[in-house]
Design a protein around this motif. Structure first.
Motif, PDB file in Angstrom:
ATOM      1  N   SER A  88      -1.000   7.259  -1.128  1.00 40.69           N
ATOM      2  CA  SER A  88      -2.269   7.670  -1.749  1.00 40.69           C
ATOM      3  C   SER A  88      -3.370   6.637  -1.509  1.00 40.69           C
ATOM      4  CB  SER A  88      -2.083   7.909  -3.241  1.00 40.69           C
ATOM      5  OG  SER A  88      -1.656   6.733  -3.879  1.00 40.69           O
ATOM      6  N   GLU A  89      -3.013   5.353  -1.494  1.00 43.29           N
ATOM      7  CA  GLU A  89      -4.005   4.314  -1.199  1.00 43.29           C
ATOM      8  C   GLU A  89      -4.473   4.398   0.244  1.00 43.29           C
ATOM      9  OE1 GLU A  89      -2.521   0.828  -4.284  1.00 43.29           O
ATOM     10  OE2 GLU A  89      -1.684   0.879  -2.262  1.00 43.29           O
ATOM     11  N   THR A 132     -12.580   6.718   2.372  1.00 46.54           N
ATOM     12  CA  THR A 132     -13.703   5.818   2.121  1.00 46.54           C
ATOM     13  C   THR A 132     -14.339   5.362   3.432  1.00 46.54           C
ATOM     14  OG1 THR A 132     -12.658   5.040   0.093  1.00 46.54           O
ATOM     15  CG2 THR A 132     -14.383   3.655   1.006  1.00 46.54           C
ATOM     16  N   THR A 190      -6.902   7.299   0.417  1.00 45.90           N
ATOM     17  CA  THR A 190      -8.175   6.930  -0.202  1.00 45.90           C
ATOM     18  C   THR A 190      -8.967   5.997   0.702  1.00 45.90           C
ATOM     19  OG1 THR A 190      -7.217   7.166  -2.398  1.00 45.90           O
ATOM     20  CG2 THR A 190      -9.231   5.881  -2.233  1.00 45.90           C
ATOM     21  N   ARG A 191      -8.312   5.015   1.309  1.00 45.27           N
ATOM     22  CA  ARG A 191      -9.008   4.086   2.202  1.00 45.27           C
ATOM     23  C   ARG A 191      -9.547   4.810   3.430  1.00 45.27           C
ATOM     24  NH1 ARG A 191      -6.659  -1.711   3.630  1.00 45.27           N
ATOM     25  NH2 ARG A 191      -7.038  -1.864   1.403  1.00 45.27           N
ATOM     26  N   GLU A 245     -11.280  14.136   1.237  1.00 47.79           N
ATOM     27  CA  GLU A 245     -10.036  13.431   0.958  1.00 47.79           C
ATOM     28  C   GLU A 245      -8.831  14.311   1.278  1.00 47.79           C
ATOM     29  OE1 GLU A 245      -7.890  11.006  -2.632  1.00 47.79           O
ATOM     30  OE2 GLU A 245     -10.072  10.885  -2.462  1.00 47.79           O
ATOM     31  N   MET A 278       0.847  -1.170   0.000  1.00 49.13           N
ATOM     32  CA  MET A 278       0.000   0.000   0.000  1.00 49.13           C
ATOM     33  C   MET A 278       0.896   1.237   0.000  1.00 49.13           C
ATOM     34  SD  MET A 278      -2.766   1.305   2.868  1.00 49.13           S
ATOM     35  CE  MET A 278      -3.948   0.070   2.488  1.00 49.13           C
TER      36      MET A 278
END
Length: 105
Positions: free
Chosen positions: A4-5, A12, A8-9, A19, A1
């Motif tokens: 940026s992931e 979410t 994003t997670r 964000e 990971m």
């Protein structure tokens, strides 16, 4: 990971946050960890692990292109020691695995 992931997670899982706010949170956490390590402090995140710095001795190395000897200066490196929970989650077959962690893996 990658970072940026992670952002994003986090966004979410927390739809009430923008964000860009999640990115600011992640950056703030990483900046504090970096600052503490740069100051020579140890950073422990319970249940995850501990970050610390170690001195790497200077040595004589070789330039792979020319084969010439070069002096590699002493430097500091980041060391990570995983916590018990993460070790057991990665290795559920270990005998000291806690029942709740064996099921979570």
């Amino acid at each position: 990971m990658v970072r940026s992931e992670l952002v994003t997670r986090l966004a979410t899982q927390n739809p009430h946050l923008y964000e860009r706010d999640c990115e600011a949170i992640v950056n703030a956490i990483f900046d504090r960890i970096e600052d503490a390590l740069a100051a020579g402090n140890r950073v422990e995140i319970r249940g995850f692990g501990a970050f610390s710095t170690k001195n790497v001795r200077g040595r004589e190395g070789r330039n792979p292109k020319t084969g010439e000897s070069v002096v590699v200066a002493e430097k500091k490196a980041v060391h990570f020691k995983p916590g018990k929970e993460i070790r057991l989650r990665l290795n559920p077959e270990l005998p000291d695995a806690l029942p709740e962690l064996r099921r979570a893996g």
